[in-house]
Design a protein around this motif. Sequence first.
Motif, PDB file in Angstrom:
ATOM      1  N   THR A  45       0.822  -1.206   0.000  1.00  0.00           N
ATOM      2  CA  THR A  45       0.000   0.000   0.000  1.00  0.00           C
ATOM      3  C   THR A  45       0.859   1.260   0.000  1.00  0.00           C
ATOM      4  OG1 THR A  45      -1.701  -1.195   1.223  1.00  0.00           O
ATOM      5  CG2 THR A  45      -1.858   1.193   1.210  1.00  0.00           C
ATOM      6  N   VAL A  46       1.933   1.268   0.762  1.00  0.00           N
ATOM      7  CA  VAL A  46       2.820   2.433   0.801  1.00  0.00           C
ATOM      8  C   VAL A  46       3.467   2.661  -0.564  1.00  0.00           C
ATOM      9  CG1 VAL A  46       4.991   3.293   1.765  1.00  0.00           C
ATOM     10  CG2 VAL A  46       3.243   2.374   3.266  1.00  0.00           C
ATOM     11  N   ILE A  47       3.955   1.601  -1.186  1.00  0.00           N
ATOM     12  CA  ILE A  47       4.571   1.744  -2.510  1.00  0.00           C
ATOM     13  C   ILE A  47       3.549   2.203  -3.536  1.00  0.00           C
ATOM     14  CG2 ILE A  47       5.635   0.446  -4.398  1.00  0.00           C
ATOM     15  CD1 ILE A  47       7.053  -1.217  -2.224  1.00  0.00           C
ATOM     16  N   PHE A  48       2.342   1.676  -3.461  1.00  0.00           N
ATOM     17  CA  PHE A  48       1.286   2.088  -4.384  1.00  0.00           C
ATOM     18  C   PHE A  48       0.957   3.565  -4.222  1.00  0.00           C
ATOM     19  CE2 PHE A  48      -3.284   2.753  -5.106  1.00  0.00           C
ATOM     20  CZ  PHE A  48      -3.330   2.483  -6.475  1.00  0.00           C
ATOM     21  N   LEU A  49       0.821   4.024  -2.975  1.00  0.00           N
ATOM     22  CA  LEU A  49       0.483   5.424  -2.738  1.00  0.00           C
ATOM     23  C   LEU A  49       1.624   6.362  -3.133  1.00  0.00           C
ATOM     24  CD1 LEU A  49      -1.461   5.129   0.623  1.00  0.00           C
ATOM     25  CD2 LEU A  49      -2.391   5.564  -1.653  1.00  0.00           C
ATOM     26  N   LEU A  50       2.877   5.944  -2.931  1.00  0.00           N
ATOM     27  CA  LEU A  50       4.006   6.758  -3.377  1.00  0.00           C
ATOM     28  C   LEU A  50       4.016   6.892  -4.896  1.00  0.00           C
ATOM     29  CD1 LEU A  50       6.937   5.626  -1.081  1.00  0.00           C
ATOM     30  CD2 LEU A  50       5.923   7.892  -1.227  1.00  0.00           C
ATOM     31  N   ASN A  51       3.745   5.795  -5.591  1.00  0.00           N
ATOM     32  CA  ASN A  51       3.694   5.864  -7.046  1.00  0.00           C
ATOM     33  C   ASN A  51       2.517   6.701  -7.536  1.00  0.00           C
ATOM     34  OD1 ASN A  51       6.018   4.418  -7.743  1.00  0.00           O
ATOM     35  ND2 ASN A  51       4.984   2.485  -7.350  1.00  0.00           N
ATOM     36  N   CYS A  52       1.391   6.631  -6.837  1.00  0.00           N
ATOM     37  CA  CYS A  52       0.251   7.486  -7.193  1.00  0.00           C
ATOM     38  C   CYS A  52       0.614   8.953  -7.034  1.00  0.00           C
ATOM     39  CB  CYS A  52      -0.961   7.158  -6.333  1.00  0.00           C
ATOM     40  SG  CYS A  52      -1.756   5.618  -6.771  1.00  0.00           S
ATOM     41  N   LEU A  53       1.302   9.284  -5.958  1.00  0.00           N
ATOM     42  CA  LEU A  53       1.732  10.659  -5.728  1.00  0.00           C
ATOM     43  C   LEU A  53       2.677  11.125  -6.831  1.00  0.00           C
ATOM     44  CD1 LEU A  53       1.748  13.104  -3.783  1.00  0.00           C
ATOM     45  CD2 LEU A  53       3.726  12.050  -2.700  1.00  0.00           C
ATOM     46  N   LEU A  54       3.585  10.266  -7.245  1.00  0.00           N
ATOM     47  CA  LEU A  54       4.521  10.609  -8.318  1.00  0.00           C
ATOM     48  C   LEU A  54       3.785  10.831  -9.637  1.00  0.00           C
ATOM     49  CD1 LEU A  54       7.542  10.917  -9.036  1.00  0.00           C
ATOM     50  CD2 LEU A  54       7.483   8.513  -9.693  1.00  0.00           C
TER      51      LEU A  54
END
Length: 98
Positions: A45-54
């Motif tokens: 979930t953290v990696i997914f949200l970081l990529n969404c932010l990017l």
Amino acid sequence: MSGSIAKKIAPPSIAVSTQLAILSCLLVGLAVLPALVTSYWKDVTVIFLLNCLLVVSYRLITLMGGWSFAHVATMGLGGYSVALLRNRPIGTACRIAL
């Protein structure tokens, strides 16, 4: 004026109160998520949200006419730096590496 080029703006398809209710449900779901899932799914979930932010930040820059890869390069450089610092010969602690 029948020859006017002004366009009519369509009303939003979902009411603002409904949008706020959906957003609040998502935020509550994200707040409760760590108590319900394993550490693997927390990491995903953290990696997914970081990529969404990017992606959202890059989309915003390109919509405004800019073509900068600086924030993408900075994120990649930070990722590689943390990976190198976490490598076994150096053995830096995770909090120090971040």
